[in-house]
Design a protein around this motif. Sequence first.
Motif, PDB file in Angstrom:
ATOM      1  N   HIS A   2       0.833  -1.190   0.000  1.00 17.15           N
ATOM      2  CA  HIS A   2       0.000   0.000   0.000  1.00 17.15           C
ATOM      3  C   HIS A   2       0.872   1.246   0.000  1.00 17.15           C
ATOM      4  O   HIS A   2       2.090   1.179   0.175  1.00 17.15           O
ATOM      5  CB  HIS A   2      -0.935   0.010   1.223  1.00 17.15           C
ATOM      6  N   VAL A   3       0.220   2.388  -0.190  1.00 18.47           N
ATOM      7  CA  VAL A   3       0.920   3.674  -0.187  1.00 18.47           C
ATOM      8  C   VAL A   3       0.129   4.661   0.655  1.00 18.47           C
ATOM      9  O   VAL A   3      -1.057   4.474   0.922  1.00 18.47           O
ATOM     10  CB  VAL A   3       1.098   4.237  -1.616  1.00 18.47           C
ATOM     11  N   HIS A   4       0.822   5.730   1.072  1.00 16.06           N
ATOM     12  CA  HIS A   4       0.179   6.850   1.764  1.00 16.06           C
ATOM     13  C   HIS A   4       0.474   8.121   0.974  1.00 16.06           C
ATOM     14  O   HIS A   4       1.566   8.279   0.420  1.00 16.06           O
ATOM     15  CB  HIS A   4       0.724   7.016   3.186  1.00 16.06           C
ATOM     16  N   GLU A   5      -0.488   9.025   0.952  1.00 16.28           N
ATOM     17  CA  GLU A   5      -0.230  10.330   0.351  1.00 16.28           C
ATOM     18  C   GLU A   5       0.726  11.145   1.216  1.00 16.28           C
ATOM     19  O   GLU A   5       1.420  12.029   0.721  1.00 16.28           O
ATOM     20  CB  GLU A   5      -1.541  11.103   0.195  1.00 16.28           C
ATOM     21  N   SER A   6       0.754  10.841   2.490  1.00 15.58           N
ATOM     22  CA  SER A   6       1.577  11.555   3.453  1.00 15.58           C
ATOM     23  C   SER A   6       2.911  10.841   3.673  1.00 15.58           C
ATOM     24  O   SER A   6       3.170   9.775   3.127  1.00 15.58           O
ATOM     25  CB  SER A   6       0.823  11.633   4.785  1.00 15.58           C
ATOM     26  N   TYR A   7       3.758  11.447   4.503  1.00 15.64           N
ATOM     27  CA  TYR A   7       4.938  10.756   5.012  1.00 15.64           C
ATOM     28  C   TYR A   7       4.498   9.782   6.100  1.00 15.64           C
ATOM     29  O   TYR A   7       3.414   9.930   6.688  1.00 15.64           O
ATOM     30  CB  TYR A   7       5.938  11.750   5.613  1.00 15.64           C
ATOM     31  N   ASN A   8       5.336   8.822   6.386  1.00 11.40           N
ATOM     32  CA  ASN A   8       5.088   7.877   7.466  1.00 11.40           C
ATOM     33  C   ASN A   8       6.328   7.848   8.344  1.00 11.40           C
ATOM     34  O   ASN A   8       7.397   7.401   7.922  1.00 11.40           O
ATOM     35  CB  ASN A   8       4.810   6.481   6.884  1.00 11.40           C
ATOM     36  N   PHE A   9       6.197   8.373   9.576  1.00 12.46           N
ATOM     37  CA  PHE A   9       7.269   8.312  10.570  1.00 12.46           C
ATOM     38  C   PHE A   9       6.761   7.454  11.728  1.00 12.46           C
ATOM     39  O   PHE A   9       5.868   7.881  12.470  1.00 12.46           O
ATOM     40  CB  PHE A   9       7.633   9.703  11.095  1.00 12.46           C
ATOM     41  N   SER A  10       7.300   6.263  11.890  1.00 10.07           N
ATOM     42  CA  SER A  10       6.834   5.341  12.921  1.00 10.07           C
ATOM     43  C   SER A  10       7.966   5.015  13.882  1.00 10.07           C
ATOM     44  O   SER A  10       9.060   4.614  13.450  1.00 10.07           O
ATOM     45  CB  SER A  10       6.306   4.044  12.297  1.00 10.07           C
ATOM     46  N   VAL A  11       7.697   5.181  15.177  1.00  2.87           N
ATOM     47  CA  VAL A  11       8.682   4.856  16.210  1.00  2.87           C
ATOM     48  C   VAL A  11       8.334   3.484  16.786  1.00  2.87           C
ATOM     49  O   VAL A  11       7.252   3.292  17.344  1.00  2.87           O
ATOM     50  CB  VAL A  11       8.691   5.916  17.328  1.00  2.87           C
ATOM     51  N   ILE A  12       9.247   2.533  16.650  1.00  6.74           N
ATOM     52  CA  ILE A  12       9.027   1.185  17.163  1.00  6.74           C
ATOM     53  C   ILE A  12       9.310   1.179  18.668  1.00  6.74           C
ATOM     54  O   ILE A  12      10.408   1.548  19.101  1.00  6.74           O
ATOM     55  CB  ILE A  12       9.934   0.153  16.465  1.00  6.74           C
ATOM     56  N   GLU A  13       8.318   0.768  19.456  1.00  8.24           N
ATOM     57  CA  GLU A  13       8.472   0.742  20.908  1.00  8.24           C
ATOM     58  C   GLU A  13       8.832  -0.651  21.432  1.00  8.24           C
ATOM     59  O   GLU A  13       9.625  -0.773  22.373  1.00  8.24           O
ATOM     60  CB  GLU A  13       7.184   1.235  21.583  1.00  8.24           C
ATOM     61  N   GLN A  14       8.228  -1.671  20.866  1.00 11.03           N
ATOM     62  CA  GLN A  14       8.502  -3.044  21.278  1.00 11.03           C
ATOM     63  C   GLN A  14       8.471  -3.942  20.049  1.00 11.03           C
ATOM     64  O   GLN A  14       7.753  -3.681  19.087  1.00 11.03           O
ATOM     65  CB  GLN A  14       7.452  -3.535  22.275  1.00 11.03           C
ATOM     66  N   ASN A  36       8.545   7.664   2.442  1.00 13.14           N
ATOM     67  CA  ASN A  36       8.174   8.876   1.710  1.00 13.14           C
ATOM     68  C   ASN A  36       6.794   8.725   1.088  1.00 13.14           C
ATOM     69  O   ASN A  36       6.297   7.602   0.895  1.00 13.14           O
ATOM     70  CB  ASN A  36       9.210   9.145   0.622  1.00 13.14           C
ATOM     71  N   PRO A  37       6.128   9.829   0.768  1.00 12.83           N
ATOM     72  CA  PRO A  37       4.783   9.758   0.177  1.00 12.83           C
ATOM     73  C   PRO A  37       4.745   8.921  -1.098  1.00 12.83           C
ATOM     74  O   PRO A  37       5.703   8.913  -1.884  1.00 12.83           O
ATOM     75  CB  PRO A  37       4.448  11.222  -0.125  1.00 12.83           C
ATOM     76  N   ASP A  38       3.633   8.205  -1.264  1.00 13.61           N
ATOM     77  CA  ASP A  38       3.372   7.425  -2.477  1.00 13.61           C
ATOM     78  C   ASP A  38       4.447   6.374  -2.755  1.00 13.61           C
ATOM     79  O   ASP A  38       4.755   6.076  -3.912  1.00 13.61           O
ATOM     80  CB  ASP A  38       3.200   8.349  -3.689  1.00 13.61           C
ATOM     81  N   MET A  95       3.120   8.397  12.890  1.00 11.09           N
ATOM     82  CA  MET A  95       2.678   9.753  12.574  1.00 11.09           C
ATOM     83  C   MET A  95       2.743   9.911  11.061  1.00 11.09           C
ATOM     84  O   MET A  95       3.724   9.520  10.424  1.00 11.09           O
ATOM     85  CB  MET A  95       3.551  10.801  13.258  1.00 11.09           C
ATOM     86  N   TYR A  96       1.694  10.509  10.489  1.00 11.13           N
ATOM     87  CA  TYR A  96       1.586  10.633   9.036  1.00 11.13           C
ATOM     88  C   TYR A  96       1.367  12.102   8.661  1.00 11.13           C
ATOM     89  O   TYR A  96       0.254  12.508   8.318  1.00 11.13           O
ATOM     90  CB  TYR A  96       0.440   9.769   8.521  1.00 11.13           C
ATOM     91  N   PRO A  97       2.423  12.918   8.717  1.00 10.74           N
ATOM     92  CA  PRO A  97       2.267  14.332   8.342  1.00 10.74           C
ATOM     93  C   PRO A  97       2.137  14.492   6.840  1.00 10.74           C
ATOM     94  O   PRO A  97       2.761  13.768   6.052  1.00 10.74           O
ATOM     95  CB  PRO A  97       3.564  14.970   8.863  1.00 10.74           C
ATOM     96  N   SER A  98       1.335  15.462   6.431  1.00 11.52           N
ATOM     97  CA  SER A  98       1.129  15.698   5.005  1.00 11.52           C
ATOM     98  C   SER A  98       2.408  16.207   4.356  1.00 11.52           C
ATOM     99  O   SER A  98       3.284  16.786   5.011  1.00 11.52           O
ATOM    100  CB  SER A  98       0.003  16.713   4.794  1.00 11.52           C
ATOM    101  N   ALA A  99       2.503  16.006   3.049  1.00 14.53           N
ATOM    102  CA  ALA A  99       3.660  16.511   2.308  1.00 14.53           C
ATOM    103  C   ALA A  99       3.738  18.033   2.402  1.00 14.53           C
ATOM    104  O   ALA A  99       4.827  18.609   2.488  1.00 14.53           O
ATOM    105  CB  ALA A  99       3.575  16.064   0.856  1.00 14.53           C
ATOM    106  N   ASP A 100       2.585  18.697   2.420  1.00 16.70           N
ATOM    107  CA  ASP A 100       2.573  20.161   2.520  1.00 16.70           C
ATOM    108  C   ASP A 100       3.152  20.631   3.847  1.00 16.70           C
ATOM    109  O   ASP A 100       3.905  21.613   3.896  1.00 16.70           O
ATOM    110  CB  ASP A 100       1.150  20.691   2.369  1.00 16.70           C
ATOM    111  N   LEU A 101       2.812  19.942   4.941  1.00 19.37           N
ATOM    112  CA  LEU A 101       3.328  20.343   6.250  1.00 19.37           C
ATOM    113  C   LEU A 101       4.843  20.161   6.315  1.00 19.37           C
ATOM    114  O   LEU A 101       5.565  21.044   6.802  1.00 19.37           O
ATOM    115  CB  LEU A 101       2.652  19.528   7.349  1.00 19.37           C
ATOM    116  N   VAL A 102       5.339  19.025   5.841  1.00 18.96           N
ATOM    117  CA  VAL A 102       6.784  18.784   5.886  1.00 18.96           C
ATOM    118  C   VAL A 102       7.513  19.796   5.010  1.00 18.96           C
ATOM    119  O   VAL A 102       8.569  20.321   5.384  1.00 18.96           O
ATOM    120  CB  VAL A 102       7.101  17.344   5.453  1.00 18.96           C
ATOM    121  N   ALA A 103       6.944  20.115   3.842  1.00 18.63           N
ATOM    122  CA  ALA A 103       7.557  21.118   2.969  1.00 18.63           C
ATOM    123  C   ALA A 103       7.533  22.501   3.619  1.00 18.63           C
ATOM    124  O   ALA A 103       8.476  23.291   3.463  1.00 18.63           O
ATOM    125  CB  ALA A 103       6.828  21.162   1.626  1.00 18.63           C
TER     126      ALA A 103
END
Length: 282
Positions: free
Chosen positions: A32-44, A67-69, A87-95
């Motif tokens: 799958h893909v996301h339109e947004s970025y994907n930043f995931s912190v692994i806890e366990q 990265n997006p898409d 966390m999935y911030p939009s490309a616009d926010l990161v830019a």
Amino acid sequence: MSEERARYWRHPALPEVDLLRARFITHRFGRHVHESYNFSVIEQGVEEFEHRGTLLRAGPGSIVVVNPDTVHTGQAVHPEGWVYRGMYPSADLVAEVAAELGMPPGTPYFPETVLDDPEAARLLSAAHRAGEHGDALAASSLLRSALAGMLRRHADRAPPGDLAAAVPPAVHAAREILHARLVDPPSLEELAAAVGMRPFPLLRAFRAATGLPPHAYLNQIRVREARRLLDGGDPLAAVAAQAGFADQSHLTRHFKRSLGVPPGAYRRARAAAWARPVHYRT
């Protein structure tokens, strides 16, 4: 062994950021893909995932960056599963944050997919917790600090050549047709004829450009449309029909494979304007 749990929501203080808190044991994310970025912190635990043709693993404290898409998957390595905050911030926010840092215009690109950056992991986790417990000022402040650090230390000034290359005109046209025909998509033969190609060359070109064959790409944009309709409060049965799924079970299967939660749980979590503190058992 703890049960699987997942919650996908958006905090009002972070209008351009989706949040996911999950423990997955048997669940597997499909391609799958996301339109947004994907930043995931692994806890366990340890997550294993395919990313751009490579099988990668990320353990506790790591940050997974997509990265997006960009097509990717996800699954547990060990029987106890894995726990993470996404966390999935939009490309616009990161830019926007990149522009505030004085970086060149354009969409920032992160070349490394698994990062060992304790400070960024701490800030991302803290921003996520603040969003989970309703602290608007902390959530927005910590998120921007986390994104600034990630951009300074890990982002490229421009995407690599293969990602910057233009999508072939025939593939672009085929994508436009699929976006316009979610409910009554053409066959591969009809799609190829409409863009002036033979079926198999179109299949190869489409997969090379998007990472997915046309039918899988179609299901991804159907999920995106379903999300839009669910955010608008439409009933599940109507969402399934309008997004082009055969029925609610068809919608649920593809929705969960992409987002990790079924559409009903997604809608309930998103409908709460301010999420109350959640006791998350692990």
